[in-house]
Design a protein around this motif. Structure first.
Motif, PDB file in Angstrom:
ATOM      1  N   PRO A  15       0.814  -1.216   0.000  1.00 25.51           N
ATOM      2  CA  PRO A  15       0.000   0.000   0.000  1.00 25.51           C
ATOM      3  C   PRO A  15       0.847   1.265   0.000  1.00 25.51           C
ATOM      4  O   PRO A  15       1.968   1.284   0.518  1.00 25.51           O
ATOM      5  CB  PRO A  15      -0.796  -0.120   1.309  1.00 25.51           C
ATOM      6  CG  PRO A  15       0.076  -0.955   2.195  1.00 25.51           C
ATOM      7  CD  PRO A  15       0.781  -1.926   1.287  1.00 25.51           C
ATOM      8  N   ASN A  16       0.304   2.304  -0.605  1.00 32.15           N
ATOM      9  CA  ASN A  16       0.863   3.661  -0.573  1.00 32.15           C
ATOM     10  C   ASN A  16       2.329   3.737  -0.989  1.00 32.15           C
ATOM     11  O   ASN A  16       3.185   4.218  -0.233  1.00 32.15           O
ATOM     12  CB  ASN A  16       0.712   4.262   0.829  1.00 32.15           C
ATOM     13  CG  ASN A  16      -0.716   4.269   1.313  1.00 32.15           C
ATOM     14  OD1 ASN A  16      -1.632   4.543   0.544  1.00 32.15           O
ATOM     15  ND2 ASN A  16      -0.914   3.967   2.586  1.00 32.15           N
ATOM     16  N   PRO A  17       2.661   3.262  -2.191  1.00 30.86           N
ATOM     17  CA  PRO A  17       4.059   3.422  -2.631  1.00 30.86           C
ATOM     18  C   PRO A  17       4.357   4.885  -2.932  1.00 30.86           C
ATOM     19  O   PRO A  17       3.508   5.604  -3.468  1.00 30.86           O
ATOM     20  CB  PRO A  17       4.116   2.574  -3.909  1.00 30.86           C
ATOM     21  CG  PRO A  17       2.721   2.572  -4.428  1.00 30.86           C
ATOM     22  CD  PRO A  17       1.827   2.611  -3.213  1.00 30.86           C
ATOM     23  N   PRO A  18       5.545   5.374  -2.574  1.00 23.60           N
ATOM     24  CA  PRO A  18       5.881   6.764  -2.912  1.00 23.60           C
ATOM     25  C   PRO A  18       5.991   6.929  -4.425  1.00 23.60           C
ATOM     26  O   PRO A  18       6.483   6.044  -5.120  1.00 23.60           O
ATOM     27  CB  PRO A  18       7.235   6.973  -2.226  1.00 23.60           C
ATOM     28  CG  PRO A  18       7.799   5.595  -2.057  1.00 23.60           C
ATOM     29  CD  PRO A  18       6.628   4.685  -1.860  1.00 23.60           C
ATOM     30  N   LEU A  19       5.505   8.045  -4.932  1.00 23.66           N
ATOM     31  CA  LEU A  19       5.544   8.276  -6.372  1.00 23.66           C
ATOM     32  C   LEU A  19       6.936   8.727  -6.805  1.00 23.66           C
ATOM     33  O   LEU A  19       7.755   7.953  -7.237  1.00 23.66           O
ATOM     34  CB  LEU A  19       4.477   9.302  -6.759  1.00 23.66           C
ATOM     35  CG  LEU A  19       3.023   8.841  -6.512  1.00 23.66           C
ATOM     36  CD1 LEU A  19       2.049   9.927  -6.896  1.00 23.66           C
ATOM     37  CD2 LEU A  19       2.747   7.558  -7.278  1.00 23.66           C
TER      38      LEU A  19
END
Length: 379
Positions: A15-19
């Protein structure tokens, strides 16, 4: 037998990988000039212009390696295998192309299970085609696979390390929610018990009072008994079958106990100001728990600490808590990587609609600050 392949295939993305962060742009800004410089300084580089163009053109794939890892792997490996066929030459041997190892790492770190399987198939197919077409000898393919396997292993290791930490953090938050629920239960149950006792006392003297008062007292007693029964059932679940304690929980009045002069170690000074009489029990308990955890952390982790100051102040809308010490800042946990105690404090404050922060002081020492709404809920 088929459970392992199925579980790998069904593995979701983390979840929520950094862009994109500043490090990604810095990496791109370094690789591009290095690729151009290598093309200029290496006279033995075959198809120099084409090799440099390909190396530079594929650099932007690093910017999407977390959000679209499979697509970036496919673009890089398909391109590097098609270009030699189009120009009828040997594959690019630029040293700077080692940055492509970041893509398999990112695929297994941030991609889903099916993306990892498909990407691995693409990489194996590309290597086999290169070996079959005599563009790469078997020894080079084996060496490349060994290096690529190292990158993949690193990605898998970081993936499951992050998952294990996330589970630990969820457990800490769950335990803090249970503790808050227990505090709320203890406080409410204490007052409801008092209400039930008052109702029973009213019933005992109801002979000299109107019948309406007697009926009202019957209702109060019934409702209070029902509420106590429901809360006892709830707390048995929360406390894993431990008996319920109906004594009131800790609050603002108990903060002075933190300044126990009989204990060895740093002195603790507690200062309370403002109107704190009508605070909800949940807020009072939270202020005490946050102060208690902060003082405990300072005594346990801060080196050369001689004094701990606890300041509680209230205004019309919120309650402010500040706990600071004079220990060495470098010895306490950095704010960028909070320990589980601090995570529990942040979770408790967030549940009540407030905030909690911790970090080193400009000179020396460590400070924890928390702001909680007087109402005990987010506005």
């Amino acid at each position: 037998m088929l459970s392992l392949p199925r579980s790998v295939w069904d593995e979701p993305r983390p979840p929520n990988p950094p862009l994109r962060v500043w490090r990604d742009w810095a990496l791109v800004g370094v690789i591009v000039p290095v690729a151009v410089l290598e093309g200029v300084l290496r006279p033995d580089l075959p198809w120099r212009v084409v090799s440099v163009i390909v190396a530079v053109a594929l650099v932007p794939t690093l910017l999407w390696r977390r959000s679209r890892p499979l697509l970036m792997v496919a673009i890089c490996f398909v391109t590097t295998n098609l270009i030699p066929l189009l120009v009828a030459g040997s594959p690019s041997e630029m040293y700077v192309m080692a940055y492509m190892l970041i893509l398999p790492y990112s695929l297994f770190r941030w991609g889903s299970g099916r993306e990892a399987v498909i990407g691995l198939t693409i990489m194996i197919t590309a290597a086999c085609l290169s070996m079959v077409s005599d563009r790469t000898v078997a020894a080079d393919v084996v060496g490349a696979f060994a290096v690529m396997l190292s990158a993949i292993t690193l990605g898998v290791a970081f993936r499951y390390r992050a998952r294990a930490r996330m589970r630990e953090l969820d457990q800490v938050k769950l335990l803090e929610r249970e503790q808050l629920a227990r505090d709320l239960h203890d406080t409410v149950a204490h007052h409801v018990s008092a209400m039930a006792i008052r109702a029973q006392a009213g019933l005992a003297t109801s002979a000299s009072r109107p019948n309406a008062a007697t009926e009202a007292l019957h209702v109060i007693e019934a409702e209070a008994s029902r509420a106590l029964a429901e809360m006892r059932a709830m707390v048995r679940v929360l406390r894993r079958d431990q008996p319920a304690d109906l004594e009131p929980g800790r609050g603002i009045a108990d903060l002075e106990q933190l300044a126990d002069r009989t204990r060895s170690g740093p002195s603790v000074n507690v200062e309370i100001s403002g109107d704190l009489d009508d605070l909800p029990p949940s807020v009072g308990a939270a202020v005490y728990r946050l102060a208690q955890e902060s003082v405990t952390n300072a005594r346990r982790h801060a080196r050369h600490v001689t004094r701990i100051e606890v300041r509680v102040a209230a205004d019309d809308t919120s309650v402010h808590l500040r706990v600071s010490d004079d220990g060495d800042s470098g010895s306490t946990r950095p704010a960028a990587s909070p320990g589980y105690g601090l995570i529990g404090m942040i979770e408790r404050a967030d549940l009540l609609g407030g905030t909690c922060e911790a970090g080193p002081n400009p000179g020396r020492g460590w400070t924890v600050t928390a702001v909680l709404p007087r109402t005990g809920s987010a506005t």
